[in-house]
Design a protein around this motif. Structure first.
Motif, PDB file in Angstrom:
ATOM      1  N   ALA B  27      75.693  66.374 -36.588  1.00 41.45           N
ATOM      2  CA  ALA B  27      73.961  66.387 -37.475  1.00 41.45           C
ATOM      3  C   ALA B  27      73.990  65.492 -38.781  1.00 41.45           C
ATOM      4  CB  ALA B  27      73.282  67.476 -37.544  1.00 41.45           C
ATOM      5  N   THR B  28      73.346  64.990 -38.536  1.00 41.92           N
ATOM      6  CA  THR B  28      73.151  63.657 -40.211  1.00 41.92           C
ATOM      7  C   THR B  28      72.341  64.529 -40.749  1.00 41.92           C
ATOM      8  OG1 THR B  28      70.543  62.935 -38.909  1.00 41.92           O
ATOM      9  CG2 THR B  28      72.465  61.211 -38.766  1.00 41.92           C
ATOM     10  N   GLY B  29      72.915  63.844 -41.920  1.00 41.72           N
ATOM     11  CA  GLY B  29      72.624  64.673 -43.359  1.00 41.72           C
ATOM     12  C   GLY B  29      72.916  65.983 -43.464  1.00 41.72           C
ATOM     13  N   TYR B  30      72.071  66.780 -44.079  1.00 45.71           N
ATOM     14  CA  TYR B  30      72.513  68.431 -44.558  1.00 45.71           C
ATOM     15  C   TYR B  30      71.706  69.201 -43.630  1.00 45.71           C
ATOM     16  CZ  TYR B  30      75.581  66.158 -47.954  1.00 45.71           C
ATOM     17  OH  TYR B  30      76.933  65.485 -48.492  1.00 45.71           O
ATOM     18  N   PRO B  31      71.467  69.619 -42.020  1.00 41.86           N
ATOM     19  CA  PRO B  31      70.983  70.872 -41.812  1.00 41.86           C
ATOM     20  C   PRO B  31      70.874  71.500 -42.284  1.00 41.86           C
ATOM     21  CG  PRO B  31      73.350  70.341 -40.575  1.00 41.86           C
ATOM     22  CD  PRO B  31      73.086  69.388 -41.628  1.00 41.86           C
ATOM     23  N   SER B  32      69.958  72.390 -41.920  1.00 37.02           N
ATOM     24  CA  SER B  32      69.960  74.333 -42.165  1.00 37.02           C
ATOM     25  C   SER B  32      70.954  74.542 -41.222  1.00 37.02           C
ATOM     26  CB  SER B  32      68.517  74.528 -42.868  1.00 37.02           C
ATOM     27  OG  SER B  32      68.213  74.212 -43.988  1.00 37.02           O
ATOM     28  N   LEU B  33      71.480  75.861 -41.002  1.00 38.25           N
ATOM     29  CA  LEU B  33      72.813  76.632 -39.939  1.00 38.25           C
ATOM     30  C   LEU B  33      72.096  77.996 -39.923  1.00 38.25           C
ATOM     31  CD1 LEU B  33      75.305  74.812 -41.083  1.00 38.25           C
ATOM     32  CD2 LEU B  33      74.095  74.214 -39.309  1.00 38.25           C
ATOM     33  N   PHE B  34      72.013  78.251 -39.114  1.00 36.55           N
ATOM     34  CA  PHE B  34      71.452  79.324 -38.972  1.00 36.55           C
ATOM     35  C   PHE B  34      72.591  80.284 -38.027  1.00 36.55           C
ATOM     36  CE2 PHE B  34      67.263  79.136 -40.741  1.00 36.55           C
ATOM     37  CZ  PHE B  34      66.951  77.536 -41.115  1.00 36.55           C
ATOM     38  N   TRP B  35      72.045  81.606 -37.744  1.00 34.63           N
ATOM     39  CA  TRP B  35      73.012  82.541 -36.502  1.00 34.63           C
ATOM     40  C   TRP B  35      71.774  83.315 -36.634  1.00 34.63           C
ATOM     41  CZ3 TRP B  35      76.839  82.511 -33.556  1.00 34.63           C
ATOM     42  CH2 TRP B  35      78.040  81.521 -33.799  1.00 34.63           C
ATOM     43  N   LYS B  49      71.262  82.325 -42.787  1.00 36.28           N
ATOM     44  CA  LYS B  49      71.364  81.501 -42.155  1.00 36.28           C
ATOM     45  C   LYS B  49      71.888  80.512 -43.502  1.00 36.28           C
ATOM     46  CE  LYS B  49      66.620  81.372 -45.221  1.00 36.28           C
ATOM     47  NZ  LYS B  49      65.438  81.285 -45.095  1.00 36.28           N
ATOM     48  N   ALA B  50      72.293  79.726 -43.743  1.00 36.07           N
ATOM     49  CA  ALA B  50      73.275  78.677 -45.275  1.00 36.07           C
ATOM     50  C   ALA B  50      72.503  77.344 -45.376  1.00 36.07           C
ATOM     51  CB  ALA B  50      74.674  78.934 -45.608  1.00 36.07           C
ATOM     52  N   THR B  51      71.443  76.832 -46.329  1.00 34.18           N
ATOM     53  CA  THR B  51      70.993  76.094 -45.932  1.00 34.18           C
ATOM     54  C   THR B  51      71.601  74.490 -47.345  1.00 34.18           C
ATOM     55  OG1 THR B  51      69.949  76.778 -48.601  1.00 34.18           O
ATOM     56  CG2 THR B  51      68.835  77.161 -46.431  1.00 34.18           C
ATOM     57  N   LYS B  52      72.687  74.889 -48.045  1.00 33.16           N
ATOM     58  CA  LYS B  52      73.381  73.523 -48.245  1.00 33.16           C
ATOM     59  C   LYS B  52      74.782  73.858 -48.306  1.00 33.16           C
ATOM     60  CE  LYS B  52      72.614  75.188 -52.475  1.00 33.16           C
ATOM     61  NZ  LYS B  52      72.072  76.725 -52.736  1.00 33.16           N
ATOM     62  N   LYS B  56      76.937  80.688 -47.742  1.00 34.87           N
ATOM     63  CA  LYS B  56      77.648  81.441 -47.540  1.00 34.87           C
ATOM     64  C   LYS B  56      76.378  82.413 -47.165  1.00 34.87           C
ATOM     65  CE  LYS B  56      81.201  84.063 -48.111  1.00 34.87           C
ATOM     66  NZ  LYS B  56      82.455  85.132 -48.703  1.00 34.87           N
ATOM     67  N   GLY B  57      75.433  83.256 -45.774  1.00 36.51           N
ATOM     68  CA  GLY B  57      75.018  83.584 -45.351  1.00 36.51           C
ATOM     69  C   GLY B  57      75.953  85.210 -45.502  1.00 36.51           C
ATOM     70  N   SER B  58      74.637  86.054 -45.602  1.00 40.35           N
ATOM     71  CA  SER B  58      75.486  87.177 -44.900  1.00 40.35           C
ATOM     72  C   SER B  58      73.939  88.907 -44.654  1.00 40.35           C
ATOM     73  CB  SER B  58      76.561  88.226 -46.184  1.00 40.35           C
ATOM     74  OG  SER B  58      75.407  88.062 -47.225  1.00 40.35           O
ATOM     75  N   ASN B  59      74.512  89.475 -44.048  1.00 42.24           N
ATOM     76  CA  ASN B  59      73.900  90.442 -43.388  1.00 42.24           C
ATOM     77  C   ASN B  59      74.503  91.386 -42.594  1.00 42.24           C
ATOM     78  OD1 ASN B  59      70.865  91.168 -43.224  1.00 42.24           O
ATOM     79  ND2 ASN B  59      70.372  90.984 -41.531  1.00 42.24           N
ATOM     80  N   LYS B  60      73.978  93.295 -42.898  1.00 45.24           N
ATOM     81  CA  LYS B  60      74.452  93.751 -41.681  1.00 45.24           C
ATOM     82  C   LYS B  60      76.631  93.481 -42.009  1.00 45.24           C
ATOM     83  CE  LYS B  60      70.137  93.557 -38.943  1.00 45.24           C
ATOM     84  NZ  LYS B  60      70.066  93.955 -37.678  1.00 45.24           N
ATOM     85  N   GLY B  61      76.942  93.455 -42.133  1.00 42.16           N
ATOM     86  CA  GLY B  61      77.834  93.378 -42.905  1.00 42.16           C
ATOM     87  C   GLY B  61      78.071  91.915 -41.998  1.00 42.16           C
ATOM     88  N   PHE B  62      77.771  90.933 -41.479  1.00 42.94           N
ATOM     89  CA  PHE B  62      78.478  89.832 -41.091  1.00 42.94           C
ATOM     90  C   PHE B  62      78.048  88.747 -42.131  1.00 42.94           C
ATOM     91  CE2 PHE B  62      78.297  90.734 -36.410  1.00 42.94           C
ATOM     92  CZ  PHE B  62      77.562  91.783 -36.070  1.00 42.94           C
ATOM     93  N   GLU B  63      78.958  87.896 -42.384  1.00 42.40           N
ATOM     94  CA  GLU B  63      79.199  86.964 -43.134  1.00 42.40           C
ATOM     95  C   GLU B  63      79.430  85.356 -42.390  1.00 42.40           C
ATOM     96  OE1 GLU B  63      80.774  88.341 -46.848  1.00 42.40           O
ATOM     97  OE2 GLU B  63      82.228  87.596 -45.741  1.00 42.40           O
ATOM     98  N   ALA B  64      79.100  83.731 -42.779  1.00 42.38           N
ATOM     99  CA  ALA B  64      79.319  82.819 -42.104  1.00 42.38           C
ATOM    100  C   ALA B  64      79.132  81.763 -42.897  1.00 42.38           C
ATOM    101  CB  ALA B  64      78.423  82.994 -41.161  1.00 42.38           C
ATOM    102  N   THR B  65      79.815  80.765 -43.909  1.00 42.19           N
ATOM    103  CA  THR B  65      80.206  80.433 -44.601  1.00 42.19           C
ATOM    104  C   THR B  65      79.323  79.045 -43.816  1.00 42.19           C
ATOM    105  OG1 THR B  65      81.528  81.133 -45.972  1.00 42.19           O
ATOM    106  CG2 THR B  65      81.313  79.282 -46.670  1.00 42.19           C
ATOM    107  N   TYR B  66      78.661  77.951 -44.609  1.00 43.82           N
ATOM    108  CA  TYR B  66      78.719  76.695 -44.540  1.00 43.82           C
ATOM    109  C   TYR B  66      79.379  75.398 -45.110  1.00 43.82           C
ATOM    110  CZ  TYR B  66      75.180  72.448 -44.371  1.00 43.82           C
ATOM    111  OH  TYR B  66      74.297  70.992 -43.904  1.00 43.82           O
ATOM    112  N   ARG B  67      80.342  75.274 -43.666  1.00 45.97           N
ATOM    113  CA  ARG B  67      81.178  73.802 -44.506  1.00 45.97           C
ATOM    114  C   ARG B  67      80.990  72.934 -43.896  1.00 45.97           C
ATOM    115  NH1 ARG B  67      83.940  77.485 -47.664  1.00 45.97           N
ATOM    116  NH2 ARG B  67      85.453  78.699 -47.153  1.00 45.97           N
ATOM    117  N   LYS B  68      80.341  71.851 -44.970  1.00 44.13           N
ATOM    118  CA  LYS B  68      80.541  70.380 -44.530  1.00 44.13           C
ATOM    119  C   LYS B  68      81.303  69.504 -43.965  1.00 44.13           C
ATOM    120  CE  LYS B  68      77.926  66.854 -44.068  1.00 44.13           C
ATOM    121  NZ  LYS B  68      76.590  66.767 -43.726  1.00 44.13           N
ATOM    122  N   GLU B  69      82.830  70.240 -44.928  1.00 44.63           N
ATOM    123  CA  GLU B  69      83.728  69.093 -44.365  1.00 44.63           C
ATOM    124  C   GLU B  69      84.655  69.416 -42.715  1.00 44.63           C
ATOM    125  OE1 GLU B  69      83.574  71.163 -46.696  1.00 44.63           O
ATOM    126  OE2 GLU B  69      84.842  72.743 -46.317  1.00 44.63           O
TER     127      GLU B  69
END
Lengths: 114, 113
Positions: B27-35, B49-52, B56-69
């Motif tokens: 994607a171009t720029g900085y999208p918002s990311l979701f599971w 979700k994570a917006t920048k 790190k988004g987290s919920n119910k023991g799940f995690e995800a980190t927005y890695r731009k690089e």
């Protein structure tokens, strides 16, 4: 409160018959609305989206059409269904503003064309 | 155009195993990311979700980190349960005014007791 309604939940239609699926939202005005389809065992495909009354954008060429006759009503239609139109149809509404927005999905309509 | 790629499934794990579901995006720029998660016979629910970048988004023991690089948003959970069996979708909202939510193909997770 903000809610999204979608019906019917299940539909079985013969090939060549017309289709009308309705989605309505409550508790907001001028929402962005979306129709997605999930074919069996596959991902979610964006079919149409609308940013206002009478404004429809189509993402893929297909046998379906969409309309937005009122601010909070979004309708998916077909004049003649094909077998390939079978799938799980989801209406969605974009909520929130700026960087914290997200989507809320309806409960879906499972369409089987026979 | 914008796109999301996620690992092929199904993923089959034993209860209490560690889960990783890979997701990368274009994607171009900085999208918002979701599971999103879809339990059997149900619609879609937002999981996190994570917006920048570096969020790190987290919920119910799940995690995800927005890695731009690495343009990635991998989903992880330290100890899965049978009730986590579902299809997981990675998605993004791009920078254009339509705010279209673009999904990956989904990954089916089956957790065995």
């Amino acid at each position: 409160s903000q809610t999204i309604h979608q019906w019917p939940a299940t539909l079985v239609q013969p090939v060549g018959s017309p289709l009308s699926l309705e989605c309505t939202v409550e508790g907001t005005s001028n929402p962005n609305l979306y129709w997605y389809r999930q074919a069996a065992g596959r991902g979610l495909q964006l079919l149409f989206y609308s940013v206002g009354i009478g404004q429809i954008s189509s993402e893929v060429p297909q046998n379906l059409s969409a309309s937005r006759p009122q601010d909070r009503q979004f309708i998916l239609s077909s004049k003649k269904l094909l077998l390939s139109d079978s799938g799980f149809y989801l209406c969605a509404w974009r909520v929130g503003t700026g960087g914290s927005y997200g989507y809320t999905f309806g409960s879906g309509t499972r369409l089987t064309v026979v | 155009g914008d796109s999301v790629t996620q690992m092929e499934g199904p993923v089959t794990l034993s209860e209490e195993a560690f889960l990783t579901i890979n997701c990368t995006y274009t994607a171009t720029g900085y999208p918002s990311l979701f599971w999103y998660v879809q339990y059997p016979g149900e619609g879609l629910q937002l999981l996190l979700k994570a917006t920048k970048a570096d969020d790190k988004g987290s919920n119910k023991g799940f995690e995800a980190t927005y890695r731009k690089e690495t343009t990635s948003f991998h989903l992880e959970k330290g100890s899965v349960q049978v009730s986590d069996s579902a299809v997981y979708f990675c998605a993004l909202i791009g920078m254009d005014s339509s705010y279209k939510l673009i999904f990956g193909s989904g990954t089916r997770l089956l957790v065995r007791p």
